[in-house]
Design a protein around this motif. Sequence first.
Motif, PDB file in Angstrom:
ATOM      1  N   LEU B 165       0.845  -1.207   0.000  1.00  6.44           N
ATOM      2  CA  LEU B 165       0.000   0.000   0.000  1.00  6.44           C
ATOM      3  C   LEU B 165       0.877   1.252   0.000  1.00  6.44           C
ATOM      4  CD1 LEU B 165      -2.793   1.274   0.100  1.00  6.44           C
ATOM      5  CD2 LEU B 165      -2.686   1.190   2.587  1.00  6.44           C
ATOM      6  N   GLU B 166       1.932   1.233   0.807  1.00  7.57           N
ATOM      7  CA  GLU B 166       2.798   2.415   0.865  1.00  7.57           C
ATOM      8  C   GLU B 166       3.517   2.627  -0.460  1.00  7.57           C
ATOM      9  OE1 GLU B 166       5.101   1.880   4.416  1.00  7.57           O
ATOM     10  OE2 GLU B 166       3.602   2.934   5.626  1.00  7.57           O
ATOM     11  N   GLU B 167       3.819   1.502  -1.111  1.00  4.29           N
ATOM     12  CA  GLU B 167       4.453   1.608  -2.424  1.00  4.29           C
ATOM     13  C   GLU B 167       3.511   2.336  -3.389  1.00  4.29           C
ATOM     14  OE1 GLU B 167       6.583  -1.391  -5.629  1.00  4.29           O
ATOM     15  OE2 GLU B 167       5.594  -2.214  -3.880  1.00  4.29           O
ATOM     16  N   ILE B 168       2.242   1.979  -3.308  1.00  6.43           N
ATOM     17  CA  ILE B 168       1.251   2.640  -4.172  1.00  6.43           C
ATOM     18  C   ILE B 168       1.170   4.121  -3.829  1.00  6.43           C
ATOM     19  CG2 ILE B 168      -1.211   2.782  -4.737  1.00  6.43           C
ATOM     20  CD1 ILE B 168      -1.339  -0.263  -4.051  1.00  6.43           C
ATOM     21  N   LEU B 169       1.112   4.398  -2.527  1.00  5.29           N
ATOM     22  CA  LEU B 169       0.927   5.787  -2.105  1.00  5.29           C
ATOM     23  C   LEU B 169       2.168   6.628  -2.347  1.00  5.29           C
ATOM     24  CD1 LEU B 169      -1.017   5.217   1.233  1.00  5.29           C
ATOM     25  CD2 LEU B 169      -1.934   5.626  -1.034  1.00  5.29           C
ATOM     26  N   GLN B 431      -6.930   3.198 -13.884  1.00  8.99           N
ATOM     27  CA  GLN B 431      -7.369   1.819 -13.671  1.00  8.99           C
ATOM     28  C   GLN B 431      -6.267   1.027 -12.965  1.00  8.99           C
ATOM     29  OE1 GLN B 431     -10.576   0.785 -14.285  1.00  8.99           O
ATOM     30  NE2 GLN B 431      -9.846  -0.902 -13.013  1.00  8.99           N
ATOM     31  N   ASP B 432      -5.012   1.314 -13.372  1.00  4.28           N
ATOM     32  CA  ASP B 432      -3.880   0.647 -12.714  1.00  4.28           C
ATOM     33  C   ASP B 432      -3.874   0.966 -11.214  1.00  4.28           C
ATOM     34  OD1 ASP B 432      -3.075  -0.442 -15.047  1.00  4.28           O
ATOM     35  OD2 ASP B 432      -1.406   0.928 -15.398  1.00  4.28           O
ATOM     36  N   LEU B 433      -4.134   2.242 -10.916  1.00  7.90           N
ATOM     37  CA  LEU B 433      -4.172   2.642  -9.505  1.00  7.90           C
ATOM     38  C   LEU B 433      -5.259   1.864  -8.763  1.00  7.90           C
ATOM     39  CD1 LEU B 433      -3.438   4.492  -7.107  1.00  7.90           C
ATOM     40  CD2 LEU B 433      -5.031   6.184  -8.023  1.00  7.90           C
ATOM     41  N   VAL B 434      -6.434   1.809  -9.403  1.00  5.89           N
ATOM     42  CA  VAL B 434      -7.543   1.079  -8.781  1.00  5.89           C
ATOM     43  C   VAL B 434      -7.158  -0.396  -8.628  1.00  5.89           C
ATOM     44  CG1 VAL B 434      -9.934   0.353  -9.061  1.00  5.89           C
ATOM     45  CG2 VAL B 434      -9.261   2.655  -9.716  1.00  5.89           C
ATOM     46  N   ASP B 435      -6.609  -0.963  -9.709  1.00  8.49           N
ATOM     47  CA  ASP B 435      -6.227  -2.383  -9.662  1.00  8.49           C
ATOM     48  C   ASP B 435      -5.190  -2.619  -8.574  1.00  8.49           C
ATOM     49  OD1 ASP B 435      -7.929  -2.792 -11.720  1.00  8.49           O
ATOM     50  OD2 ASP B 435      -6.405  -2.942 -13.275  1.00  8.49           O
ATOM     51  N   ASN B 436      -4.216  -1.703  -8.532  1.00  6.92           N
ATOM     52  CA  ASN B 436      -3.160  -1.859  -7.522  1.00  6.92           C
ATOM     53  C   ASN B 436      -3.745  -1.832  -6.113  1.00  6.92           C
ATOM     54  OD1 ASN B 436      -0.915  -2.168  -9.158  1.00  6.92           O
ATOM     55  ND2 ASN B 436      -0.678   0.035  -9.443  1.00  6.92           N
ATOM     56  N   LEU B 437      -4.678  -0.884  -5.919  1.00 12.14           N
ATOM     57  CA  LEU B 437      -5.297  -0.792  -4.589  1.00 12.14           C
ATOM     58  C   LEU B 437      -6.149  -2.023  -4.300  1.00 12.14           C
ATOM     59  CD1 LEU B 437      -6.263   2.994  -4.559  1.00 12.14           C
ATOM     60  CD2 LEU B 437      -4.641   1.881  -3.032  1.00 12.14           C
ATOM     61  N   GLU B 438      -6.823  -2.500  -5.345  1.00 13.65           N
ATOM     62  CA  GLU B 438      -7.678  -3.682  -5.146  1.00 13.65           C
ATOM     63  C   GLU B 438      -6.847  -4.949  -4.957  1.00 13.65           C
ATOM     64  OE1 GLU B 438     -10.344  -3.758  -8.479  1.00 13.65           O
ATOM     65  OE2 GLU B 438     -11.894  -2.656  -7.378  1.00 13.65           O
ATOM     66  N   ASN B 439      -5.607  -4.906  -5.510  1.00 18.33           N
ATOM     67  CA  ASN B 439      -4.804  -6.124  -5.512  1.00 18.33           C
ATOM     68  C   ASN B 439      -3.734  -6.163  -4.430  1.00 18.33           C
ATOM     69  OD1 ASN B 439      -6.257  -7.083  -7.635  1.00 18.33           O
ATOM     70  ND2 ASN B 439      -4.835  -6.331  -9.179  1.00 18.33           N
ATOM     71  N   VAL B 440      -3.862  -5.287  -3.456  1.00 13.04           N
ATOM     72  CA  VAL B 440      -2.851  -5.272  -2.393  1.00 13.04           C
ATOM     73  C   VAL B 440      -2.747  -6.651  -1.739  1.00 13.04           C
ATOM     74  CG1 VAL B 440      -2.415  -4.436  -0.055  1.00 13.04           C
ATOM     75  CG2 VAL B 440      -2.889  -2.815  -1.878  1.00 13.04           C
ATOM     76  N   PHE B 441      -3.901  -7.278  -1.500  1.00 11.03           N
ATOM     77  CA  PHE B 441      -3.875  -8.568  -0.794  1.00 11.03           C
ATOM     78  C   PHE B 441      -3.285  -9.662  -1.671  1.00 11.03           C
ATOM     79  CE2 PHE B 441      -7.224  -6.072   1.221  1.00 11.03           C
ATOM     80  CZ  PHE B 441      -6.760  -6.088   2.527  1.00 11.03           C
ATOM     81  N   LYS B 496       8.838  -6.273 -10.555  1.00  9.83           N
ATOM     82  CA  LYS B 496       8.459  -6.140  -9.151  1.00  9.83           C
ATOM     83  C   LYS B 496       7.768  -4.811  -8.946  1.00  9.83           C
ATOM     84  CE  LYS B 496      10.886  -7.590  -5.743  1.00  9.83           C
ATOM     85  NZ  LYS B 496      11.954  -7.607  -4.741  1.00  9.83           N
ATOM     86  N   GLY B 497       6.900  -4.763  -8.022  1.00 10.60           N
ATOM     87  CA  GLY B 497       6.246  -3.505  -7.695  1.00 10.60           C
ATOM     88  C   GLY B 497       4.976  -3.298  -8.475  1.00 10.60           C
ATOM     89  N   LEU B 498       4.595  -2.026  -8.588  1.00  5.57           N
ATOM     90  CA  LEU B 498       3.277  -1.691  -9.101  1.00  5.57           C
ATOM     91  C   LEU B 498       3.278  -1.546 -10.607  1.00  5.57           C
ATOM     92  CD1 LEU B 498       2.632   1.028  -6.464  1.00  5.57           C
ATOM     93  CD2 LEU B 498       1.761  -1.298  -6.449  1.00  5.57           C
ATOM     94  N   ILE B 499       2.073  -1.740 -11.153  1.00  3.52           N
ATOM     95  CA  ILE B 499       1.913  -1.531 -12.579  1.00  3.52           C
ATOM     96  C   ILE B 499       2.299  -0.097 -12.882  1.00  3.52           C
ATOM     97  CG2 ILE B 499       0.246  -1.555 -14.465  1.00  3.52           C
ATOM     98  CD1 ILE B 499      -1.473  -3.402 -12.632  1.00  3.52           C
ATOM     99  N   GLY B 500       3.133   0.051 -13.876  1.00  2.00           N
ATOM    100  CA  GLY B 500       3.519   1.399 -14.271  1.00  2.00           C
ATOM    101  C   GLY B 500       4.766   1.896 -13.550  1.00  2.00           C
ATOM    102  N   PHE B 501       5.120   1.265 -12.440  1.00  4.73           N
ATOM    103  CA  PHE B 501       6.293   1.724 -11.692  1.00  4.73           C
ATOM    104  C   PHE B 501       7.157   0.529 -11.308  1.00  4.73           C
ATOM    105  CE2 PHE B 501       2.790   4.579 -10.879  1.00  4.73           C
ATOM    106  CZ  PHE B 501       3.341   5.761 -11.307  1.00  4.73           C
ATOM    107  N   ARG B 502       7.087  -0.467 -12.138  1.00  2.00           N
ATOM    108  CA  ARG B 502       7.778  -1.690 -11.742  1.00  2.00           C
ATOM    109  C   ARG B 502       9.260  -1.621 -12.022  1.00  2.00           C
ATOM    110  NH1 ARG B 502       3.351  -6.085 -13.845  1.00  2.00           N
ATOM    111  NH2 ARG B 502       2.121  -6.022 -11.964  1.00  2.00           N
ATOM    112  N   SER B 503       9.999  -2.340 -11.199  1.00  2.00           N
ATOM    113  CA  SER B 503      11.424  -2.457 -11.465  1.00  2.00           C
ATOM    114  C   SER B 503      11.687  -3.874 -11.934  1.00  2.00           C
ATOM    115  CB  SER B 503      12.198  -2.166 -10.179  1.00  2.00           C
ATOM    116  OG  SER B 503      11.804  -3.069  -9.181  1.00  2.00           O
ATOM    117  N   ALA B 504      12.781  -4.021 -12.657  1.00  2.00           N
ATOM    118  CA  ALA B 504      13.091  -5.328 -13.222  1.00  2.00           C
ATOM    119  C   ALA B 504      14.024  -6.088 -12.292  1.00  2.00           C
ATOM    120  CB  ALA B 504      13.726  -5.144 -14.587  1.00  2.00           C
TER     121      ALA B 504
END
Lengths: 118, 671
Positions: B165-169, B431-441, B496-504
């Motif tokens: 969640l903090e990664e998203i925020l 949508q990525d933000l929403v998905d990321n928030l929805e997919n935290v678990f 790794k990490g969030l859609i749009g901000f992932r690291s390889a």
Amino acid sequence: MDPDKAYIEHTGIRLTKKLAEGLEQGVISEDEASEIATYILDNIDKSDTSAKLLDFIEDLAQKWPIFQGVLVLEQGEVNKQNEDSALQKASELIKQNDVEGALNVAEQATNQKTGGNE
Amino acid sequence: MAEPTAAETIPKVIIREAQPATPTAGSAAELAKKVSAKVDEGSFREGLELAKKTPIAESKISQKIEQIGIERDDTTGAKARTPEEQKRYDAAKISSELTSKFIESGYDSLNDVQKGFVRNKLLTELRSRPALAAEMRGMSTAKQIALAERLLRDPSYINKSRERLEEILDNPNFDETILTNAQYAVEDAQLELDDKSAAFTDAETRLANAKTQLVQYERDATGTPATGATRATEIDTLRTTSSTSSVDIAAQNTIISTKEQDVQRLERELVQARQREGIRSTRAINTAIGAVETKRSDANTMMGDATLTPEQRTAARQDYNRLGNELTRLEEEKEQASRIPRGRDVVTIEAEIATAKTDINAARNEIQRIQADLPKLTDKEKSEKELRDEVKKLEEEKREKELAKKKAETELSRRKKTFEDARALRTSMEQDLVDNLENVFESATGEWVNDQVKAATTEMDEQLVKLKETTNDNNEKAMYDALRERWLGAQRTRRKGLIGFRSAERYRPIDRNVTNADFAVLIQSGPDQLARNILDGRTNPTTNAPYTPDEINNLIQNKEFMAKMQPEMVKQLLTRKHLTGGFTHEDIFLLEQTTWGKGMINEAIANVDKYKGVIESAFGAGALNTHGFKDKFVQIARNNPLWMLLLLGIPVAAIGALTMQATAESIQQQY
């Protein structure tokens, strides 16, 4: 003297109460509280000697001055414990007619109290 | 008032997101109370854990999800979300609230619906893992719920969720300039198109006007003026006139010349007529002469009349003389009158002169008229030519303006596309933000499981490294090296990490195909063949050349070598098999049926004490000393692949605390 679990617990309670107090009075922020809590949890159990426990509290007080009061208290208590221990040891040595040993113990205790090793 | 420009009429709705709201007041004091309460309850560690977990800043969540939506109300400045955006916003709000509540207050603070939601998220992710899927299928719903709840209460899992969640925020907010710039670009292009369209319309109007004028010059194929082509008709008329003009002018000049001669003649005649009018006629003169002669005869008579006085006779003489003079003059006049020819009178002549002069003037006017028409034709022809040239020029101009307009339209279309792409990108980011928030678990579960697998494979590899370090036998070293590399797949990149901000992250996954193929060889042909396959192609450290078939055969026949290598080889393979897809009951049954499998299991049962820690953590302290436990445990292990894997030497880390605990629960119920 090595700090037993109860003593670490006692120190932990003091530090945590001080942390809560700082938070409540706005002296430290939630982020700082998180950092401090992490630091205490990561290090307090590593202190397997009284000296290390004091070193840890000194470090803590240096990083976050709100713990200076706890440091002074702890230093006093450790010194008192050392004195008591040295006194008891010296008494036993005297009983064993080892006056020289008793004097050495007393001298060591004095040096520890004053912080000098000369 | 001037019409608003396109730039003014296209609402500029993209503005930077509002600054984050201030953090909730009193949250530090609230935290202090909770920490103090934990200390008072006698657990300073729990108090510190609470302080360690800083609350998820509502402002951060709010700032993040308030980004959703593009347009704003022009009057209030508030987000004017479309239904789709509102849907995303609501979903993000619900997810973030649920997640932060879970992280800050724990699973047990959730209501039943929320609990069910997060459990399902977690279980769905677990089921997607091949190594866990088989086990999950074998579990009752109640056991699955228990499994999920245990994990959801696990601090390490909660920390994973917090990290996600903090990664998203903490991720940067949407770059509003992309959309704003794209929209401004559209506005500019729209203005450009408006200009080009106006220029085109102007050219088109001017061309239409010119063409309307040109209609008056139109002719059919034969060159005959078209109906209503008045100018063409005029030109034709002028052309006809022009072609006869020289003849006509000559004719008029002849008329003028003739008439002028007439005038001259008439004027001479007029002079004579006027002279005639000034002199008495011969008859009148003769009459006057007769009268004078009568008077003179009377005077002559009187001069001789003696009856008269002298004075009277003198007077009569004087009259006689005077009348003689008069008579002479009359005779002269009569002579002069006899010399003047006879002719017409002045009035007639003057009338004729006037008529001739009128004719001359008419002829001159006609000449002027004819001469005046000649430039008219030129002018009209020139006008027609100019009009036709103008039409051509305007047609060219129209084409140019049309081309410029089309270019502007294309540019506008392109920019609109870019804007739409930017909007689509923004929508996708939202949508990525929403998905990321929805997919935290799910994400936390996935990473938690990945950590388990990573820890297991690392442990397996470390075991091989240690084993290699403890032997001086080159062949054993070669075997350990071979086992380390045998099941490593081709290098891959994991995001790794969030859609749009992932690291390889570069890694080498376990090669499932090789693992399954080796497992098939192990079951069907036994450990010797597997060892043969593993060593085949490897370098013999002693010869520094690939193992020859004879060298491999010698090693396989070396009982001491195989006795040491086989358990490690099997354990390593079975671990990979477990981590990449797990075992079915059939696999375990087949394993048990092999001679080597039975041997390994029997040995494990005989030394079951070495699993005391694991077994007692699952079955309770002293379980191993319970009467008949070992026999029951063998039976349990036969029925439960994961315990059997433990007996076959697969480390607990590899089997996974999660699965092992879940198994323990199910076994405890049977036990």
